[in-house]
Design an enzyme around this catalytic site. Sequence first.
Site, PDB file in Angstrom:
ATOM      1  N   HIS A 326       0.801  -1.214   0.000  1.00 28.44           N
ATOM      2  CA  HIS A 326       0.000   0.000   0.000  1.00 28.44           C
ATOM      3  C   HIS A 326       0.836   1.269   0.000  1.00 28.44           C
ATOM      4  CE1 HIS A 326      -3.156  -2.858   1.263  1.00 28.44           C
ATOM      5  NE2 HIS A 326      -3.972  -1.996   0.680  1.00 28.44           N
ATOM      6  N   GLY A 327       2.071   1.199   0.472  1.00 27.05           N
ATOM      7  CA  GLY A 327       2.887   2.402   0.442  1.00 27.05           C
ATOM      8  C   GLY A 327       4.068   2.343   1.381  1.00 27.05           C
TER       9      GLY A 327
END
Length: 479
Positions: A326-327
Amino acid sequence: MIFNSLVFLIYFILFFFLYWFVFNKGVKYQNLFLLFGSYFFYAWADWRFLSFLIGVSTINFLLGIYIEKETRYKRLFLYIGLIQGIGGLAFFKYFNFFITSFNDLFQSLNVNLHLQILNIAIPLGISFFTFRTIGYILDVEKGKIKATKDWLVFFNYVSFFPSLLSGPIDKAKLFVPQLERKREFDYNQATDGVRQIVWGLFKKVVIADNCAIITTQTFDNYQILPGSNLLFAAFLFTIQIYADFSGYSDMAIGFSRLIGFNITKNFDFPFFSQNIAEFWRKWHISLTSWMTEYVFIPLNIAFRDYNNFGLILAVLINFIVIGIWHGANWTYLLFGILHGCYFIPLILRGKMHKQEKTAKSGLIEFINMFGTFTLVMLTFILFRSDNLDQAYHYYFRLCSFSIFSLPALPTGRLNGLITLFFIVVMFIAEWFQREKNHALQTDREDNNQVLYAVLYYTIILAIILFGSTVEDQFIYFKF
């Protein structure tokens, strides 16, 4: 150009009519126009990385052919593809995170490295189209699919515009055969696609965007707000991210059906899940199934001699990868670790793979659903927080006695109550339609056509009257 914008509406109407009435002579014409439309869509979003998208498609198209053709060097070509895909993600999404983390680590030891971060722009949709290409070359290498020799087919598979920016992550064995044959317009499929688009738009602009007004104000001012506000915002953000992402997925599926494609279902009413394993079978299904096939199963096989410990380790690594996918933030890493830990009781009880009976009534089923939702909701606080420090203090204030006070809604009590009303409408509609693909799906044999029509036009009216007029981007665009 996002789905909930007037620009996209104009674009898609023009694309739809040209696709079906001008470029319908054969599959090659359809694919050529589809590729042009996808590249135009991506260039409108961020033209700087169109050449990167084309380059990734070219490399993996050729690698797929050579992986299938060669026997001696197929592993080498596979590793080139994996390095290109994972390396691209590591550079664009995680390079600055690694540099910052190294600086912080050595600074804590009184050593100043002063490593410079780079001004890196992240290509839109990189996590999604990279997973498509990695899955493709892995399937070719394992002999699960044949490498496509038609560059038009493969380039369209990578860049298909309805699912290019936020998924679903279609596997080649599902999507490529649809590109290889001419599409014919199907009225019933198209009308159901329109209903699914309307339902997705309702979730996005009426629920998600209105929830975002409250959650943004609360998370920005959590230091001065009572615990009741923080709890309410945590609840609303859980609804927001579901309505936002599943709303996008519904619209992507609907637009795909309008042009003759069936893409992967991405959500299956996850808030009715009985446990965390069932939740992840129903939440972001395309990512979960991708991770299961290419990460969890190989790890589980490698660790099979260690029994439950090996299974727990495979699950934890799998969810760590899901978290950091996701990051580049420690909050996402911890988010993944916690979800992996939630599986441990199920593993120890031998219920990880057990399909729970669909809840119809009863206190036990309701408690299971409520408990699973609460666990997910509390963990989404991490997902929403900017950093671990904010998450820690948010949890700390959440546990204060002020949690028992009446929340003071930053945007006014009326707006909050209207948003809650439509959340209830969403839950009721999805509960009664939980055996179908989306909440507005109807069958010819249904006896409640009048009720469906009332719901359908009520949803359209709600979009017009209560939908956010701000064209907010979808949350998962940044992933």
